[in-house]
Design a protein around this motif. Structure first.
Motif, short mmCIF file in Angstrom:
data_model
loop_
_atom_site.label_atom_id
_atom_site.label_comp_id
_atom_site.label_asym_id
_atom_site.label_seq_id
_atom_site.Cartn_x
_atom_site.Cartn_y
_atom_site.Cartn_z
N GLY A 361 0.75 -1.26 -0.06
CA GLY A 361 0.06 -0.16 -0.14
C GLY A 361 0.88 1.22 -0.01
O GLY A 361 0.30 2.49 0.22
N ASN A 362 2.07 1.09 -0.07
CA ASN A 362 2.94 2.19 -0.03
C ASN A 362 3.08 2.99 -1.63
O ASN A 362 2.93 2.32 -2.65
CB ASN A 362 4.54 2.04 0.33
N ALA A 363 2.98 4.29 -1.82
CA ALA A 363 3.08 5.01 -3.10
C ALA A 363 4.45 4.59 -3.65
O ALA A 363 5.21 4.96 -3.14
CB ALA A 363 2.90 6.51 -2.92
N ILE A 364 4.18 4.31 -5.06
CA ILE A 364 5.53 4.18 -5.87
C ILE A 364 5.34 4.87 -7.11
O ILE A 364 4.22 4.99 -7.78
CB ILE A 364 5.48 2.88 -6.00
N ILE A 365 6.25 5.45 -7.68
CA ILE A 365 6.17 6.10 -9.06
C ILE A 365 6.29 4.79 -10.17
O ILE A 365 7.29 3.78 -10.04
CB ILE A 365 7.42 6.90 -9.15
N THR A 366 5.23 4.59 -10.99
CA THR A 366 4.85 3.48 -11.83
C THR A 366 5.51 3.98 -13.04
O THR A 366 5.93 3.26 -13.99
CB THR A 366 3.66 3.08 -11.93
N ASN A 367 5.69 5.30 -13.28
CA ASN A 367 6.01 5.64 -14.86
C ASN A 367 6.88 6.83 -14.41
O ASN A 367 6.52 8.04 -14.52
CB ASN A 367 5.02 5.92 -15.69
N GLN A 368 8.29 6.80 -14.33
CA GLN A 368 9.36 7.88 -13.96
C GLN A 368 9.23 8.87 -15.11
O GLN A 368 9.15 9.94 -14.61
CB GLN A 368 10.55 7.25 -13.72
N ALA A 369 9.31 8.38 -16.30
CA ALA A 369 9.09 9.47 -17.39
C ALA A 369 8.09 10.47 -17.26
O ALA A 369 7.94 11.73 -17.51
CB ALA A 369 9.39 8.93 -18.83
N ALA A 370 6.69 9.81 -17.23
CA ALA A 370 5.44 10.51 -16.97
C ALA A 370 5.72 11.45 -15.84
O ALA A 370 5.15 12.44 -15.66
CB ALA A 370 4.49 9.69 -16.97
#
Length: 564
Positions: A361-370
């Protein structure tokens, strides 16, 4: 919404080919029924192709609808005909004003004025209105020209009506009210003058009931006069803003009146865009998306529709669609039409679609470029208009809650560059707060190269303290930040910040001391360690106070032993 300013005031009809047709066109324009007016005027041009005013009136309708290219076509045709061709130079002069070419506009106006007879007033009124209706109005020049018109004809209701608009734009409410009253004196049928007098009442913000009463009186005299319903809608909207407890109720009334306005004007694309602007104001994003889709069916070419789609799609949770619509709008629109909010919404939509959650449930960046593109567009919004940083706090707060501390710090950092930011103190605090948590979550190796960011945090906290000398959290975190910086100067600042934090908490009483027990222990322990070298008496005092809060603290016990 420029179209809502003084709609329908500049088309004053005098002595054209068919009095009946012209009168109908005049009524249509004043009632903001522009499609109907265009139909009548096109018919007049067909039947009286040598009358220059017909071209001018039609061109002016297009100007009202911000269709400048179409307006120019009719003005250029009209200036080549036999009768009253000079009016079209006034229209072309307004286009020059819109382009910022004031010299060219002035030359056209001067040429028209030079040929006027002693009783010619109409042309002066239109020149005055050109200054009023320009994208960057020059109300002072409008007033000067319209006063010439009044000097020529002291009983010209239309001159006084336009003079009222110029004074209104100049924010000279008393003079505007007087001019509108004079307009009614010489033509009691001028509903527009009555309307504007009620608008002035509305703008006092404390006289909403009186303004509503004045608008209702206009409805009673002519229930089919569309503009009054638009003003009722705007009045209830603003009233809701000033009284948040009634905002929902008043917004519902506002939307109802605006729908009534639409039924009495027309459902053309331009009218729908005006309604879309109002839906945006009242935060009716579902209604806005539906309206935008209807407009797109009517006109798949007009790029402005894409802006409405992008805004509403984002607010309705359609982030990928919002990003696509906004990118298309920015690609197709005149660069001068792109505003800071466009870049902000593009950034927000990309932000929302590039952050997800892991299995825990931790926030993660799924698309670094975006994600990087999103941050860049949020920064670009501030570069386009620094005042939009007043809204960055909410963006930063969302990132902070997602524990994306580095990106949150970037957003807050941009917000703090605006000295007039109404949230300046909070944004500086959260800028530092984000930088601090970003630092403590880095590896030991990464922390070594992060000292400059800690110094930025220290500067931001110093600003918070400058704005509020009793901000205990600012002192607490300034101490924490300087503890990590570790230079002799920083350690001194750390101790002094802990001193002030301790002072404020204890002055607040036992309830606050109990609430802050953990932080107070941290303050007494770390400040005590610093003073153990420079002021043993103060160090002993702090360690004893720490022991009173936690008698089992072995570190504090050891420090007290070493001081004996």
């Amino acid at each position: 919404m420029k179209e809502l300013k003084f709609l329908g005031l500049s088309l004053l009809f005098f002595g054209v080919a068919s009095a009946q047709d012209v009168n109908e066109a005049k009524k249509a324009i004043d009632a903001e029924q522009y499609q109907k007016a265009k139909t009548i005027l096109n018919s007049l041009i067909s039947s009286s192709p040598d009358e220059g005013k017909n071209y001018f009136f039609l061109g002016d309708v297009y100007l009202k609808q911000t269709e400048q290219d179409s307006a120019a076509i009719f003005f250029n045709k009209g200036k080549a005909v036999k009768n009253n061709a000079e009016f079209n130079n006034i229209g072309l002069g307004q286009i020059d004003l819109n382009a910022g070419n004031t010299a060219a506009a002035q030359a056209k106006f001067d040429a028209v004025e030079k040929e006027l007879g002693k009783r010619d007033v109409e042309q002066l009124i239109y020149i005055g209105r050109a200054y009023i209706n320009a994208e960057k109005p020059d109300y002072a020049k409008a007033i000067a020209v319209l006063n010439k018109a009044v000097a020529k004809d002291s009983k010209s209701a239309q001159a006084y009506l336009s003079l009222g608009d110029a004074y209104y734009g100049e924010r000279k409410q008393s003079e505007a009210y007087s001019a509108y009253r004079n307009a009614l004196l010489y033509d009691s049928s001028l509903l527009r003058a009555k309307l504007q007098m009620a608008v002035i009442t509305k703008n006092t913000r404390v006289a909403f009931p009186e303004a509503i009463k004045a608008f209702d009186a206009i409805v009673a005299s002519n229930p089919n006069y569309g503009p009054v319903y638009r003003e009722l809608a705007e009045t209830y909207y603003i009233w809701g803003v000033t009284e948040p407890a009634k905002k929902k109720e008043y917004n519902a009334k506002a939307l109802s009146y605006y729908e009534k306005y639409m039924t009495l004007t027309d459902y053309s694309l331009n009218s729908r865009m005006r309604r879309a602007d109002f839906l945006l104001l009242t935060d009716d994003y579902k209604g806005l998306e539906a309206e935008a889709l209807k407009m797109q069916q009517m006109d798949k070419v007009n790029p402005r529709i894409l802006r409405y789609l992008a805004y509403s799609q984002y607010e309705n949770g359609k982030y990928a669609e919002s990003s696509a619509s906004m990118k298309e709008w920015i690609a197709k629109a005149d660069p001068k039409r792109i505003i800071a909010r466009d870049y902000l919404y593009l950034g927000l939509s990309n932000l929302a679609s590039s952050v997800g959650q892991d299995a825990q449930g931790n926030a993660i960046i799924t698309n670094q470029a975006a994600f990087d593109e999103a941050i860049a567009n949020i920064q670009k919004a501030a570069q386009t208009d620094i005042n939009i940083t007043n809204e960055f706090g909410a963006v930063g707060q969302k990132l902070f809650k997602q524990k994306l501390y580095g990106p949150a710090a970037v957003v807050y950092g941009v917000a703090t560059t605006n000295p007039d930011n109404k949230n300046l103190m909070a944004d500086n605090f959260f800028y530092a707060y984000s930088l601090y948590f970003d630092h403590v979550n880095k590896s030991a190796e990464a922390q070594k190269g992060n000292v400059e960011n800690l110094k930025k945090a220290d500067t931001a906290l110093a600003k918070v303290i400058e704005l509020n000398a009793q901000s205990q959290d600012a002192y607490l975190y300034r101490a924490k930040v300087n503890r990590y910086i570790q230079t002799p100067e920083a350690l001194k600042t750390m101790a002094e910040s802990y001193d002030k934090y301790i002072e404020i908490v204890n002055a607040a009483g036992q309830a606050e001391v109990t609430k802050q027990k953990k932080n107070l222990l941290d303050a007494y322990s770390n400040a005590g360690a610093y003073y153990a070298v420079t002021d043993k008496t103060k160090a002993t005092e702090y360690f004893n106070k720490a022991l009173a809060l936690d008698p089992n603290d072995e570190y504090v016990k050891g420090q007290l032993k070493s001081l004996k």
